[in-house]
Motif scaffolding. Structure first.
Motif, short mmCIF file in Angstrom:
data_model
loop_
_atom_site.label_atom_id
_atom_site.label_comp_id
_atom_site.label_asym_id
_atom_site.label_seq_id
_atom_site.Cartn_x
_atom_site.Cartn_y
_atom_site.Cartn_z
N ASP A 58 37.52 -18.68 -6.60
CA ASP A 58 38.61 -18.13 -6.04
C ASP A 58 38.74 -17.90 -4.11
O ASP A 58 39.46 -17.33 -3.73
N GLU A 61 39.97 -15.25 -1.81
CA GLU A 61 41.61 -14.55 -2.32
C GLU A 61 41.65 -12.90 -2.81
O GLU A 61 42.87 -12.87 -2.43
N ARG A 93 47.86 -25.08 0.30
CA ARG A 93 47.95 -23.39 -0.72
C ARG A 93 48.72 -23.44 -2.22
O ARG A 93 49.59 -24.42 -2.03
N MET A 94 47.55 -23.47 -2.66
CA MET A 94 47.40 -24.34 -4.17
C MET A 94 49.01 -23.24 -5.01
O MET A 94 49.06 -23.49 -6.02
N ARG A 95 48.86 -22.17 -4.46
CA ARG A 95 50.23 -20.40 -4.83
C ARG A 95 50.63 -19.68 -4.38
O ARG A 95 49.82 -19.83 -3.70
N ASP A 96 51.66 -19.88 -4.62
CA ASP A 96 52.00 -18.82 -4.23
C ASP A 96 51.55 -17.68 -3.27
O ASP A 96 51.17 -16.54 -4.77
N GLY A 98 48.28 -16.81 -2.73
CA GLY A 98 47.31 -17.55 -2.78
C GLY A 98 46.73 -17.84 -1.00
O GLY A 98 47.85 -18.04 0.20
N ARG A 136 52.91 -27.35 -0.64
CA ARG A 136 51.72 -26.85 -0.93
C ARG A 136 50.88 -26.60 1.23
O ARG A 136 50.26 -25.85 0.57
#
Length: 148
Positions: A58, A61, A93-96, A98, A136
């Motif tokens: 993670d 994160e 950035r792999m997800r909003d 994050g 991303r």
């Protein structure tokens, strides 16, 4: 001594097919995205610029810390993602919401830009820098071209 952008791309391509292994950085045996970057650095510049602490999947994160971005700022030169050149390092950035925790190296620019990265479940691959990947990208950096 100087490093050409094509040297960076050529070295990244020697890692193609290396299996994905979290926290590893051994060409042909296993690597993750950061390990790929570390391996390229070692080949082109010698020793790594700093020791990399152990990290979880993670990648900071829970704390919301941009550790990878901070490390990139310490050792690479920030530049605009609108001015990509072969050999540039992209931070994703792999997800909003994050933290930025994925990196890749630009291998081709132009009409169909491409990048090389180590991706879980795929190993080291060269992919099109397609719309979903471009969305991303949060930062772009250049390797130092002059070795001190």
């Amino acid at each position: 001594m100087s490093v050409a952008r094509q040297d960076i791309v050529s070295e990244a391509r020697t890692w193609l097919g290396t299996p994905y292994v979290h926290q590893a950085s051994v060409r042909g045996a296993g690597t993750d995205c950061l390990g790929l970057l570390r391996g390229i650095w070692r080949t082109l510049y010698g020793a790594e610029p700093e020791a990399v602490p152990s990290y979880s999947m993670d990648w900071s994160e829970p704390q919301g810390e941009e550790r990878m971005w901070a490390a990139a700022r310490r050792h690479l030169t920030a530049k605009s993602p609108d001015d990509l050149e072969p050999g540039d390092v992209l931070l994703f950035r792999m997800r909003d919401g994050g933290v930025a925790k994925h990196v890749g190296v630009v291998s081709e620019t132009g009409a169909v830009p491409r990048f090389i990265h180590a991706y879980s479940g795929h190993g080291v691959v060269e992919n099109a820098l397609s719309g979903p990947w471009q969305r991303r990208v949060v930062a772009c950096f250049a390797f130092p071209l002059e070795v001190r």
